[in-house]
Design a protein around this motif. Structure first.
Motif, PDB file in Angstrom:
ATOM      1  N   LEU A   1      -6.536   7.760  -5.482  1.00 32.52           N
ATOM      2  CA  LEU A   1      -5.974   6.435  -5.219  1.00 32.52           C
ATOM      3  C   LEU A   1      -4.760   6.515  -4.305  1.00 32.52           C
ATOM      4  CD1 LEU A   1      -6.260   4.626  -8.659  1.00 32.52           C
ATOM      5  CD2 LEU A   1      -7.489   4.114  -6.558  1.00 32.52           C
ATOM      6  N   GLY A   2      -3.941   7.539  -4.471  1.00 32.19           N
ATOM      7  CA  GLY A   2      -2.790   7.712  -3.596  1.00 32.19           C
ATOM      8  C   GLY A   2      -3.200   7.898  -2.147  1.00 32.19           C
ATOM      9  N   VAL A   3      -4.213   8.707  -1.929  1.00 35.41           N
ATOM     10  CA  VAL A   3      -4.706   8.934  -0.566  1.00 35.41           C
ATOM     11  C   VAL A   3      -5.317   7.656   0.001  1.00 35.41           C
ATOM     12  CG1 VAL A   3      -6.411  10.197   0.797  1.00 35.41           C
ATOM     13  CG2 VAL A   3      -5.012  11.406  -0.864  1.00 35.41           C
ATOM     14  N   LEU A   4      -6.077   6.930  -0.819  1.00 35.35           N
ATOM     15  CA  LEU A   4      -6.683   5.680  -0.350  1.00 35.35           C
ATOM     16  C   LEU A   4      -5.632   4.630  -0.011  1.00 35.35           C
ATOM     17  CD1 LEU A   4      -9.801   5.339  -2.669  1.00 35.35           C
ATOM     18  CD2 LEU A   4      -9.732   5.951  -0.255  1.00 35.35           C
ATOM     19  N   PHE A   5      -4.602   4.501  -0.838  1.00 31.84           N
ATOM     20  CA  PHE A   5      -3.532   3.563  -0.534  1.00 31.84           C
ATOM     21  C   PHE A   5      -2.774   3.969   0.727  1.00 31.84           C
ATOM     22  CE2 PHE A   5      -3.513   2.147  -5.122  1.00 31.84           C
ATOM     23  CZ  PHE A   5      -3.894   0.850  -4.837  1.00 31.84           C
ATOM     24  N   LEU A   6      -2.575   5.260   0.915  1.00 34.06           N
ATOM     25  CA  LEU A   6      -1.909   5.731   2.118  1.00 34.06           C
ATOM     26  C   LEU A   6      -2.732   5.403   3.360  1.00 34.06           C
ATOM     27  CD1 LEU A   6       0.538   7.310   3.183  1.00 34.06           C
ATOM     28  CD2 LEU A   6      -0.837   9.372   2.987  1.00 34.06           C
ATOM     29  N   LEU A   7      -4.034   5.626   3.295  1.00 35.44           N
ATOM     30  CA  LEU A   7      -4.906   5.304   4.425  1.00 35.44           C
ATOM     31  C   LEU A   7      -4.945   3.796   4.695  1.00 35.44           C
ATOM     32  CD1 LEU A   7      -7.869   7.757   3.824  1.00 35.44           C
ATOM     33  CD2 LEU A   7      -6.122   7.882   5.594  1.00 35.44           C
TER      34      LEU A   7
ATOM     35  N   CYS B   1       0.828  -1.212   0.000  1.00 33.71           N
ATOM     36  CA  CYS B   1       0.000   0.000   0.000  1.00 33.71           C
ATOM     37  C   CYS B   1       0.857   1.254   0.000  1.00 33.71           C
ATOM     38  CB  CYS B   1      -0.946  -0.010   1.198  1.00 33.71           C
ATOM     39  SG  CYS B   1      -2.316  -1.152   1.041  1.00 33.71           S
ATOM     40  N   PHE B   2       1.905   1.258   0.841  1.00 39.65           N
ATOM     41  CA  PHE B   2       2.783   2.428   0.860  1.00 39.65           C
ATOM     42  C   PHE B   2       3.553   2.582  -0.448  1.00 39.65           C
ATOM     43  CE2 PHE B   2       2.664   2.050   5.659  1.00 39.65           C
ATOM     44  CZ  PHE B   2       1.888   3.186   5.813  1.00 39.65           C
ATOM     45  N   ALA B   3       3.921   1.479  -1.080  1.00 38.66           N
ATOM     46  CA  ALA B   3       4.603   1.557  -2.369  1.00 38.66           C
ATOM     47  C   ALA B   3       3.673   2.119  -3.443  1.00 38.66           C
ATOM     48  CB  ALA B   3       5.108   0.172  -2.776  1.00 38.66           C
ATOM     49  N   ALA B   4       2.425   1.672  -3.453  1.00 39.53           N
ATOM     50  CA  ALA B   4       1.467   2.187  -4.434  1.00 39.53           C
ATOM     51  C   ALA B   4       1.192   3.674  -4.190  1.00 39.53           C
ATOM     52  CB  ALA B   4       0.169   1.387  -4.370  1.00 39.53           C
ATOM     53  N   ALA B   5       1.085   4.071  -2.934  1.00 40.78           N
ATOM     54  CA  ALA B   5       0.882   5.488  -2.624  1.00 40.78           C
ATOM     55  C   ALA B   5       2.097   6.310  -3.061  1.00 40.78           C
ATOM     56  CB  ALA B   5       0.620   5.676  -1.134  1.00 40.78           C
TER      57      ALA B   5
ATOM     58  N   LEU C   1       4.183   5.555  -5.530  1.00 36.20           N
ATOM     59  CA  LEU C   1       4.191   5.645  -6.993  1.00 36.20           C
ATOM     60  C   LEU C   1       3.179   6.680  -7.491  1.00 36.20           C
ATOM     61  CD1 LEU C   1       4.532   1.909  -8.023  1.00 36.20           C
ATOM     62  CD2 LEU C   1       6.220   3.722  -8.276  1.00 36.20           C
ATOM     63  N   ASN C   2       2.024   6.740  -6.850  1.00 32.87           N
ATOM     64  CA  ASN C   2       1.044   7.758  -7.237  1.00 32.87           C
ATOM     65  C   ASN C   2       1.555   9.160  -6.905  1.00 32.87           C
ATOM     66  OD1 ASN C   2      -0.919   6.202  -8.435  1.00 32.87           O
ATOM     67  ND2 ASN C   2      -1.939   5.749  -6.514  1.00 32.87           N
ATOM     68  N   ALA C   3       2.250   9.315  -5.788  1.00 28.19           N
ATOM     69  CA  ALA C   3       2.830  10.613  -5.444  1.00 28.19           C
ATOM     70  C   ALA C   3       3.920  11.005  -6.442  1.00 28.19           C
ATOM     71  CB  ALA C   3       3.388  10.573  -4.027  1.00 28.19           C
ATOM     72  N   TYR C   4       4.694  10.014  -6.884  1.00 32.40           N
ATOM     73  CA  TYR C   4       5.737  10.284  -7.878  1.00 32.40           C
ATOM     74  C   TYR C   4       5.118  10.744  -9.197  1.00 32.40           C
ATOM     75  CZ  TYR C   4       9.615   9.457 -11.063  1.00 32.40           C
ATOM     76  OH  TYR C   4      10.581   9.612 -12.018  1.00 32.40           O
ATOM     77  N   ARG C   5       4.051  10.079  -9.622  1.00 36.00           N
ATOM     78  CA  ARG C   5       3.367  10.508 -10.841  1.00 36.00           C
ATOM     79  C   ARG C   5       2.803  11.915 -10.694  1.00 36.00           C
ATOM     80  NH1 ARG C   5      -0.705   6.462 -13.529  1.00 36.00           N
ATOM     81  NH2 ARG C   5      -0.748   8.230 -14.930  1.00 36.00           N
ATOM     82  N   TYR C   6       2.324  12.245  -9.504  1.00 38.36           N
ATOM     83  CA  TYR C   6       1.778  13.580  -9.261  1.00 38.36           C
ATOM     84  C   TYR C   6       2.875  14.637  -9.342  1.00 38.36           C
ATOM     85  CZ  TYR C   6      -0.380  17.510  -6.878  1.00 38.36           C
ATOM     86  OH  TYR C   6      -0.841  18.748  -6.564  1.00 38.36           O
ATOM     87  N   THR C   7       4.046  14.339  -8.778  1.00 37.85           N
ATOM     88  CA  THR C   7       5.120  15.332  -8.814  1.00 37.85           C
ATOM     89  C   THR C   7       5.686  15.510 -10.219  1.00 37.85           C
ATOM     90  OG1 THR C   7       6.753  13.653  -8.204  1.00 37.85           O
ATOM     91  CG2 THR C   7       5.798  14.947  -6.419  1.00 37.85           C
ATOM     92  N   LYS C   8       5.597  14.470 -11.058  1.00 36.49           N
ATOM     93  CA  LYS C   8       6.076  14.589 -12.436  1.00 36.49           C
ATOM     94  C   LYS C   8       5.072  15.312 -13.317  1.00 36.49           C
ATOM     95  CE  LYS C   8       8.504  12.044 -14.521  1.00 36.49           C
ATOM     96  NZ  LYS C   8       9.659  11.575 -15.202  1.00 36.49           N
ATOM     97  N   GLY C   9       3.859  15.512 -12.829  1.00 37.51           N
ATOM     98  CA  GLY C   9       2.850  16.226 -13.597  1.00 37.51           C
ATOM     99  C   GLY C   9       2.067  15.341 -14.543  1.00 37.51           C
ATOM    100  N   GLU C  10       2.180  14.031 -14.404  1.00 36.85           N
ATOM    101  CA  GLU C  10       1.483  13.104 -15.303  1.00 36.85           C
ATOM    102  C   GLU C  10       0.270  12.473 -14.623  1.00 36.85           C
ATOM    103  OE1 GLU C  10       4.446  10.246 -16.130  1.00 36.85           O
ATOM    104  OE2 GLU C  10       5.740  11.641 -17.184  1.00 36.85           O
TER     105      GLU C  10
END
Length: 57
Positions: free
Chosen positions: A38-44, A15-19, A21-30
C-alpha cells in the motif's frame, strides 16, 4: 469539477501522507507485506498526480 487543479493537489498530498504513514509503520516494525504494498501504491499515485499537475492534464 470546476477546479480540478485544487482537487489534484489535495489528492497528491493525501497520497504522499498515506505513503509516509505506511513508511513510518514499517520503520517501527509494526508492518506486514500489505503495508509495504500500500505504501508503494500510494507513492506511485502521488507521483502520478504531481505528473498530471505538471503536464496540465
Amino acid at each position: 469539477m470546476r477546479d480540478s487543479r485544487t482537487f489534484k493537489i489535495i489528492l497528491a498530498v493525501a497520497c504522499f501522507a498515506a505513503a509516509g504513514l505506511n513508511a513510518y509503520r514499517y520503520t517501527k516494525g509494526e508492518s506486514d507485506t500489505m503495508d509495504i504494498v500500500l505504501g508503494v501504491l500510494f507513492l506511485l499515485a502521488g507521483i502520478m498526480y504531481v505528473y498530471r499537475l505538471r503536464k496540465g492534464v
